[in-house]
Design an enzyme around this catalytic site. Structure first.
Site, PDB file in Angstrom:
ATOM      1  N   LYS A   1      -6.461   7.021  10.985  1.00 59.01           N
ATOM      2  CA  LYS A   1      -7.885   6.888  11.326  1.00 59.01           C
ATOM      3  C   LYS A   1      -7.991   6.594  12.812  1.00 59.01           C
ATOM      4  O   LYS A   1      -8.191   5.446  13.212  1.00 59.01           O
ATOM      5  CB  LYS A   1      -8.474   5.698  10.559  1.00 59.01           C
ATOM      6  CG  LYS A   1      -9.129   6.046   9.250  1.00 59.01           C
ATOM      7  CD  LYS A   1     -10.052   4.925   8.815  1.00 59.01           C
ATOM      8  CE  LYS A   1      -9.430   4.048   7.798  1.00 59.01           C
ATOM      9  NZ  LYS A   1     -10.301   2.939   7.346  1.00 59.01           N
TER      10      LYS A   1
ATOM     11  N   ASP B   1      -4.563   2.341  11.028  1.00 59.25           N
ATOM     12  CA  ASP B   1      -5.987   2.072  11.219  1.00 59.25           C
ATOM     13  C   ASP B   1      -6.179   1.500  12.629  1.00 59.25           C
ATOM     14  O   ASP B   1      -6.136   2.247  13.602  1.00 59.25           O
ATOM     15  CB  ASP B   1      -6.417   1.110  10.108  1.00 59.25           C
ATOM     16  CG  ASP B   1      -7.903   0.858  10.052  1.00 59.25           C
ATOM     17  OD1 ASP B   1      -8.663   1.798  10.251  1.00 59.25           O
ATOM     18  OD2 ASP B   1      -8.311  -0.294   9.818  1.00 59.25           O
TER      19      ASP B   1
ATOM     20  N   GLY C   1       0.788  -1.232   0.000  1.00 58.73           N
ATOM     21  CA  GLY C   1       0.000   0.000   0.000  1.00 58.73           C
ATOM     22  C   GLY C   1       0.820   1.282   0.000  1.00 58.73           C
ATOM     23  O   GLY C   1       0.348   2.327  -0.435  1.00 58.73           O
TER      24      GLY C   1
ATOM     25  N   GLU D   1       4.281   4.432   6.101  1.00 58.87           N
ATOM     26  CA  GLU D   1       3.086   3.593   6.012  1.00 58.87           C
ATOM     27  C   GLU D   1       2.000   4.343   5.264  1.00 58.87           C
ATOM     28  O   GLU D   1       1.980   5.574   5.243  1.00 58.87           O
ATOM     29  CB  GLU D   1       2.575   3.265   7.433  1.00 58.87           C
ATOM     30  CG  GLU D   1       2.817   1.818   7.857  1.00 58.87           C
ATOM     31  CD  GLU D   1       1.868   0.815   7.230  1.00 58.87           C
ATOM     32  OE1 GLU D   1       1.365   1.037   6.112  1.00 58.87           O
ATOM     33  OE2 GLU D   1       1.638  -0.220   7.869  1.00 58.87           O
ATOM     34  N   ASP D   2       1.102   3.566   4.669  1.00 54.88           N
ATOM     35  CA  ASP D   2      -0.014   4.207   3.968  1.00 54.88           C
ATOM     36  C   ASP D   2      -1.072   4.699   4.959  1.00 54.88           C
ATOM     37  O   ASP D   2      -1.526   5.828   4.888  1.00 54.88           O
ATOM     38  CB  ASP D   2      -0.629   3.262   2.923  1.00 54.88           C
ATOM     39  CG  ASP D   2      -0.954   1.864   3.478  1.00 54.88           C
ATOM     40  OD1 ASP D   2      -0.670   1.587   4.669  1.00 54.88           O
ATOM     41  OD2 ASP D   2      -1.498   1.048   2.722  1.00 54.88           O
TER      42      ASP D   2
ATOM     43  N   ARG E   1      -5.317   0.980  -6.607  1.00 57.71           N
ATOM     44  CA  ARG E   1      -4.070   1.507  -6.053  1.00 57.71           C
ATOM     45  C   ARG E   1      -3.492   2.632  -6.918  1.00 57.71           C
ATOM     46  O   ARG E   1      -2.793   3.504  -6.426  1.00 57.71           O
ATOM     47  CB  ARG E   1      -3.004   0.393  -5.962  1.00 57.71           C
ATOM     48  CG  ARG E   1      -3.290  -0.682  -4.937  1.00 57.71           C
ATOM     49  CD  ARG E   1      -2.032  -1.546  -4.747  1.00 57.71           C
ATOM     50  NE  ARG E   1      -2.298  -2.823  -4.099  1.00 57.71           N
ATOM     51  CZ  ARG E   1      -2.369  -3.018  -2.786  1.00 57.71           C
ATOM     52  NH1 ARG E   1      -2.221  -2.000  -1.962  1.00 57.71           N
ATOM     53  NH2 ARG E   1      -2.605  -4.214  -2.281  1.00 57.71           N
TER      54      ARG E   1
HETATM   55  P1  5GP Z   1      -4.076  -1.684  10.728  1.00 56.95           P
HETATM   56  O1  5GP Z   1      -5.515  -1.983  10.986  1.00 56.95           O
HETATM   57  O2  5GP Z   1      -3.227  -2.851  11.100  1.00 56.95           O
HETATM   58  O3  5GP Z   1      -3.643  -0.382  11.337  1.00 56.95           O
HETATM   59  O4  5GP Z   1      -3.969  -1.493   9.160  1.00 56.95           O
HETATM   60  C1  5GP Z   1      -3.574  -2.558   8.375  1.00 56.95           C
HETATM   61  C2  5GP Z   1      -3.732  -2.366   6.907  1.00 56.95           C
HETATM   62  O5  5GP Z   1      -5.121  -2.370   6.625  1.00 56.95           O
HETATM   63  C3  5GP Z   1      -3.208  -1.070   6.308  1.00 56.95           C
HETATM   64  O6  5GP Z   1      -1.827  -1.079   6.067  1.00 56.95           O
HETATM   65  C4  5GP Z   1      -3.996  -1.107   5.016  1.00 56.95           C
HETATM   66  O7  5GP Z   1      -3.361  -1.952   4.075  1.00 56.95           O
HETATM   67  C5  5GP Z   1      -5.319  -1.709   5.447  1.00 56.95           C
HETATM   68  N1  5GP Z   1      -6.334  -0.659   5.643  1.00 56.95           N
HETATM   69  C6  5GP Z   1      -6.745  -0.090   6.798  1.00 56.95           C
HETATM   70  N2  5GP Z   1      -7.679   0.860   6.561  1.00 56.95           N
HETATM   71  C7  5GP Z   1      -7.835   0.886   5.217  1.00 56.95           C
HETATM   72  C8  5GP Z   1      -8.652   1.674   4.331  1.00 56.95           C
HETATM   73  O8  5GP Z   1      -9.435   2.559   4.706  1.00 56.95           O
HETATM   74  N3  5GP Z   1      -8.531   1.388   3.011  1.00 56.95           N
HETATM   75  C9  5GP Z   1      -7.689   0.432   2.509  1.00 56.95           C
HETATM   76  N4  5GP Z   1      -7.667   0.277   1.179  1.00 56.95           N
HETATM   77  N5  5GP Z   1      -6.907  -0.308   3.303  1.00 56.95           N
HETATM   78  C10 5GP Z   1      -6.980  -0.069   4.641  1.00 56.95           C
HETATM   79 MG    MG Z   2      -3.754  -3.418   2.243  1.00 58.02          MG
END
Ligand code: 5GP
Ligand code: MG
Length: 180
Positions: free
Chosen positions: A129, A101, A43, A97-98, A165
């Site tokens: 977020k 979440d 991402g 990081e992208d 993407r």
């Molecule tokens: P985490 O929940 O572990 O912080 O996020 C893990 C991964 O979930 C992120 O790196 C991303 O790839 C995916 N992710 C979380 N929120 C979103 C979102 O709103 N859109 C997309 N496309 N991927 C997300």
């Molecule tokens: Mg992803």
């Protein structure tokens, strides 16, 4: 692709302007530190390419890939699918990081890289977020591009089912796009 987007949350121009601002801060932060900039695939690739070009000091580029299990009983466990190739012991590491979440992936990545005994680790995420953060996650990103509401976003590296993407902006999908 564009017709699957309900709302553009961040335009290309907004993203580039913010990256330029963060670039100034990161350029100051990493002057004379020769950091290893670690991107978490996939991402991050679009953000990584733009961000790293605004960090105007020498740096080493590296990548890792992890896979997380995010079922309903998610324990935040993940595995490393691709490790970095640099030896980061004693080095300054910047994780790009992208999106931050629930916090599971980044916390895992942080702890994993910390075991390699770097001199420092800082985190720069394009999107944050905070509403989705899991209780118990204490890690805070050092640099945040944009704080966004609790919506599933795509574009600028972020996918739904590996698509979108390559959109140059960040947007919210129309509900009907999920069922395609
Ligand atoms: P985490 O929940 O572990 O912080 O996020 C893990 C991964 O979930 C992120 O790196 C991303 O790839 C995916 N992710 C979380 N929120 C979103 C979102 O709103 N859109 C997309 N496309 N991927 C997300
Ligand atoms: Mg992803």
């Amino acid at each position: 692709m564009d017709r699957d987007i309900k709302e553009v949350l961040l335009t290309e121009a907004q993203i580039q302007a913010r990256i330029a601002e963060m670039g100034e801060e990161l350029t100051r932060e990493y002057a004379d530190k020769y950091p290893v900039v670690v991107g978490v695939l996939k991402g991050v690739v679009v953000f990584y390419a733009d961000m790293v070009r605004q960090i105007k000091v020498p740096c080493e580029m590296d990548f890792m890939a992890i896979s997380s299990y995010s079922g309903t009983n998610s324990t935040g466990k993940a595995v490393v699918k691709k490790d970095i190739s640099a030896d980061i012991k004693g080095r300054h590491v910047l994780i790009l990081e992208d999106i931050y979440d629930t916090g599971n992936s980044l916390s895992f990545t942080y702890d994993y890289l910390m075991e390699k005994e770097p001199a420092s680790i800082k985190i720069c995420t394009l999107l944050d977020k905070p509403a989705r953060r899991k209780p118990g996650i204490t890690l805070k990103p050092d640099y945040v591009g944009f704080t966004i509401p609790d919506a599933f976003v795509v574009g600028y590296g972020l996918d739904f089912d590996e698509k979108y993407r390559n959109l140059p902006y960040v947007g919210i999908l129309k509900p009907e796009a999920y069922s395609k």
